[in-house]
Design an enzyme around this catalytic site. Structure first.
Site, PDB file in Angstrom:
ATOM      1  N   HIS A  86     -38.320   9.101   0.744  1.00  0.00           N
ATOM      2  CA  HIS A  86     -39.470   8.506   1.425  1.00  0.00           C
ATOM      3  C   HIS A  86     -40.441   7.935   0.396  1.00  0.00           C
ATOM      4  O   HIS A  86     -40.291   8.158  -0.806  1.00  0.00           O
ATOM      5  CB  HIS A  86     -40.186   9.545   2.305  1.00  0.00           C
ATOM      6  N   ALA A  87     -41.438   7.233   0.897  1.00  0.00           N
ATOM      7  CA  ALA A  87     -42.567   6.748   0.089  1.00  0.00           C
ATOM      8  C   ALA A  87     -43.837   7.108   0.839  1.00  0.00           C
ATOM      9  O   ALA A  87     -43.799   7.465   2.015  1.00  0.00           O
ATOM     10  CB  ALA A  87     -42.478   5.234  -0.111  1.00  0.00           C
TER      11      ALA A  87
END
Length: 134
Positions: A49-50
């Site tokens: 994820h970011a």
């Protein structure tokens, strides 16, 4: 890519070593959340994820693991295996953690409280948002 390794204060002592991470001194943000990942089964990955707003400092407090960072145009892998090193990861960077050694513990210092809307969990969405910023 806005990511870098920080050397945290290491105080050596024959009775055991101590490492300190103070906000705005050793960590370039105010720490609002701390969590750790452990007992990761062999072959498993974490992350994926970011963040839109949250900045993080990732530390291998025990054992080792790899952190692969991707800003949409460049990828870089860091091997973390020293409890006195922290990997600063800014916003807008996709991260994947893998190749955990047996007994590894990943400590994360975060600049924000948990907020699901801060996460980008789909890589294609991440690329769209990254391209729109350029």
């Amino acid at each position: 890519m806005n990511a870098s390794l920080f050397q945290l204060k290491k105080i050596t002592d024959p009775r055991g070593n101590l490492t300190v991470a103070e906000q705005q001194s050793d960590v370039p943000f105010d720490v609002k959340r701390v969590y750790w990942v452990y007992d990761v089964p062999g072959g498993e990955s974490r992350g994926g994820h970011a963040h839109r707003h949250c900045r993080e400092m990732i530390v291998a407090v025990s054992g080792s693991f790899d952190v692969t960072l991707d800003d949409g145009s460049e990828k870089q892998t860091y091997h973390l295996n020293h409890p006195w090193q922290g990997l600063f990861v800014d916003t807008g960077i996709w991260r994947t953690l893998d190749d955990f050694s047996s007994g590894a513990v990943c400590l994360v210092l975060a600049s924000e409280l948990f907020e699901e809307n801060d996460y980008i969990r789909d890589y294609e969405q991440f690329l769209k948002e990254t391209l729109n910023k350029s």
